[in-house]
Design a protein around this motif. Structure first.
Motif, mmCIF file in Angstrom:
data_model
loop_
_atom_site.group_PDB
_atom_site.id
_atom_site.type_symbol
_atom_site.label_atom_id
_atom_site.label_comp_id
_atom_site.label_asym_id
_atom_site.label_seq_id
_atom_site.Cartn_x
_atom_site.Cartn_y
_atom_site.Cartn_z
ATOM 1 N N UNK A 283 -2.346 10.776 22.554
ATOM 2 C CA UNK A 283 -3.303 11.475 21.716
ATOM 3 C C UNK A 283 -4.796 11.322 21.875
ATOM 4 N N UNK A 284 -5.074 10.055 21.767
ATOM 5 C CA UNK A 284 -6.510 9.191 22.110
ATOM 6 C C UNK A 284 -7.201 9.848 23.174
ATOM 7 N N UNK A 285 -6.175 9.567 24.383
ATOM 8 C CA UNK A 285 -6.890 10.295 25.667
ATOM 9 C C UNK A 285 -7.176 11.702 25.802
ATOM 10 N N UNK A 286 -6.175 12.260 25.303
ATOM 11 C CA UNK A 286 -6.077 13.706 25.234
ATOM 12 C C UNK A 286 -7.208 14.271 24.519
ATOM 13 N N UNK A 287 -7.541 13.574 23.187
ATOM 14 C CA UNK A 287 -8.862 13.965 22.432
ATOM 15 C C UNK A 287 -10.080 13.754 23.148
ATOM 16 N N UNK A 288 -10.082 12.543 23.700
ATOM 17 C CA UNK A 288 -11.275 11.989 24.161
ATOM 18 C C UNK A 288 -11.646 12.947 25.407
ATOM 19 N N UNK A 289 -10.819 13.190 26.399
ATOM 20 C CA UNK A 289 -11.130 14.088 27.356
ATOM 21 C C UNK A 289 -11.496 15.773 26.861
ATOM 22 N N UNK A 290 -10.850 15.846 25.800
ATOM 23 C CA UNK A 290 -11.331 17.376 25.330
ATOM 24 C C UNK A 290 -12.734 17.324 24.611
ATOM 25 N N UNK A 291 -13.379 16.321 24.510
ATOM 26 C CA UNK A 291 -14.739 16.274 24.106
ATOM 27 C C UNK A 291 -15.569 16.986 25.126
ATOM 28 N N UNK A 292 -15.408 16.909 26.265
ATOM 29 C CA UNK A 292 -16.206 17.642 27.413
ATOM 30 C C UNK A 292 -15.429 18.780 27.860
ATOM 31 N N UNK A 293 -14.496 19.480 27.215
ATOM 32 C CA UNK A 293 -13.732 20.550 27.373
ATOM 33 C C UNK A 293 -14.905 21.915 27.835
ATOM 34 N N UNK A 294 -14.811 22.569 28.709
ATOM 35 C CA UNK A 294 -15.713 23.619 28.979
ATOM 36 C C UNK A 294 -15.546 24.616 28.055
ATOM 37 N N UNK A 295 -14.527 24.993 27.023
ATOM 38 C CA UNK A 295 -14.414 25.786 26.009
ATOM 39 C C UNK A 295 -14.892 25.101 24.559
ATOM 40 N N UNK B 106 -12.271 12.078 12.565
ATOM 41 C CA UNK B 106 -11.557 11.579 11.385
ATOM 42 C C UNK B 106 -10.722 10.383 11.509
ATOM 43 N N UNK B 107 -10.429 9.984 13.215
ATOM 44 C CA UNK B 107 -9.837 8.936 13.559
ATOM 45 C C UNK B 107 -10.871 7.494 13.336
ATOM 46 N N UNK B 108 -11.973 7.798 13.755
ATOM 47 C CA UNK B 108 -12.876 6.727 13.672
ATOM 48 C C UNK B 108 -13.040 6.371 12.194
ATOM 49 N N UNK B 109 -13.283 7.287 11.127
ATOM 50 C CA UNK B 109 -13.499 6.737 9.796
ATOM 51 C C UNK B 109 -12.044 6.379 9.297
ATOM 52 N N UNK C 35 -3.302 12.502 10.137
ATOM 53 C CA UNK C 35 -3.275 12.782 8.636
ATOM 54 C C UNK C 35 -2.263 12.280 7.777
ATOM 55 N N UNK C 36 -1.045 12.629 8.320
ATOM 56 C CA UNK C 36 0.160 11.982 7.715
ATOM 57 C C UNK C 36 0.292 10.465 7.907
ATOM 58 N N UNK C 37 -0.081 10.035 8.908
ATOM 59 C CA UNK C 37 0.191 8.518 9.263
ATOM 60 C C UNK C 37 -1.018 7.747 8.555
ATOM 61 N N UNK C 38 -2.312 8.145 8.416
ATOM 62 C CA UNK C 38 -3.366 7.406 7.918
ATOM 63 C C UNK C 38 -3.887 7.894 6.918
ATOM 64 N N UNK C 39 -3.740 9.154 6.596
ATOM 65 C CA UNK C 39 -4.503 9.567 5.529
ATOM 66 C C UNK C 39 -3.555 9.896 4.058
ATOM 67 N N UNK C 40 -2.432 10.767 4.440
ATOM 68 C CA UNK C 40 -1.723 11.239 3.486
ATOM 69 C C UNK C 40 -0.247 10.870 3.880
ATOM 70 N N UNK C 41 0.239 9.671 3.529
ATOM 71 C CA UNK C 41 1.474 9.293 3.849
ATOM 72 C C UNK C 41 2.538 10.182 3.385
#
Length: 228
Positions: A107-119, A132-135, A70-76
């Motif tokens: 960051x990206x790999x962490x979020x990508x793997x978390x998509x199939x998190x069991x929780x 958010x990142x894609x948009x 958010x800081x880097x891409x949305x709200x500097x």
């Protein structure tokens, strides 16, 4: 950093969650220890969080990642070194150097793997983060450009592993176009809808229960078999 040591080694979940909340506030407020080397700070925190068995820690780690983006891409912010020279939030084109930085971070790999998190809360948070990142990033590259990426084969291989449930496999080195291609290929809206409608069976799955047990007692990886 003493707090980083707690995050990496403390056997209790509560202190690790508290440390991550502090780190998130530091990143948001531009703490001196963060501004000194933001990339190292984010990378080190996410590396520790990605190995954590506590789902609340992983959710908080995704929140820290969201603050960074958010800081880097949305709200500097003046406190974020990666916002120097970035276009305003209204611009659809993120700075190319930041995209390179994003590919170096876990960051990206962490979020990508978390998509199939069991929780489910973790998967929902990861889905929101990637949306958010894609948009914020995909508009800077057309579909044709992404298809011409020299890493298109590695992109397809990563997506195939993800579809087959091997989300723990590392994505490997990705260039910005490959990262954007993965974001474009994922049906994040569909996944978001399924996660919102599903029951809590994912959170109560055997894998999730085992992770909760391990997180509670602080069992090391080599002793995981004792929990079955």
């Amino acid at each position: 950093m003493d707090l980083m040591h707690i995050l990496s080694t403390d056997s209790e979940g509560f202190p690790r969650r508290a440390v991550l909340r502090v780190f998130t506030d530091w990143l948001r407020d531009g703490h001196a220890d963060v501004v000194r080397d933001t990339e190292w700070f984010v990378a080190t925190v996410l590396q520790a969080v990605s190995r954590d068995l506590d789902w609340e820690v992983r959710v908080q780690g995704l929140e820290l990642a969201r603050v960074f983006l958010t800081q880097a891409l949305g709200q500097p912010s003046l406190h974020c070194p990666y916002t120097v020279g970035l276009p305003r939030a209204s611009s659809p084109r993120p700075h190319p150097e930041f995209l390179q930085t994003l590919c170096r971070l876990p960051l990206f790999e962490f979020a990508f793997c978390a998509l199939l998190d069991c929780d489910r809360p973790v998967a929902q948070k990861a889905c929101d983060l990637l949306l958010f990142l894609r948009d914020k990033t995909v508009p800077c590259s057309s579909p044709r450009e992404a298809g011409d990426s020299p890493n298109s084969a590695s992109v397809e291989a990563a997506l195939q592993r993800w579809r087959e449930g091997e989300q723990a496999q590392p994505l490997g080195d990705l260039d910005p176009e490959a990262m954007l291609a993965i974001l474009r290929a994922l049906d994040l809206e569909g996944l978001q809808g399924r996660l919102a409608k599903s029951s809590d069976h994912v959170e109560k799955s055997p894998q999730s229960l085992l992770q909760d047990m391990l997180a509670t007692v602080g069992v090391l990886e080599e002793n995981e078999a004792d929990c079955y």
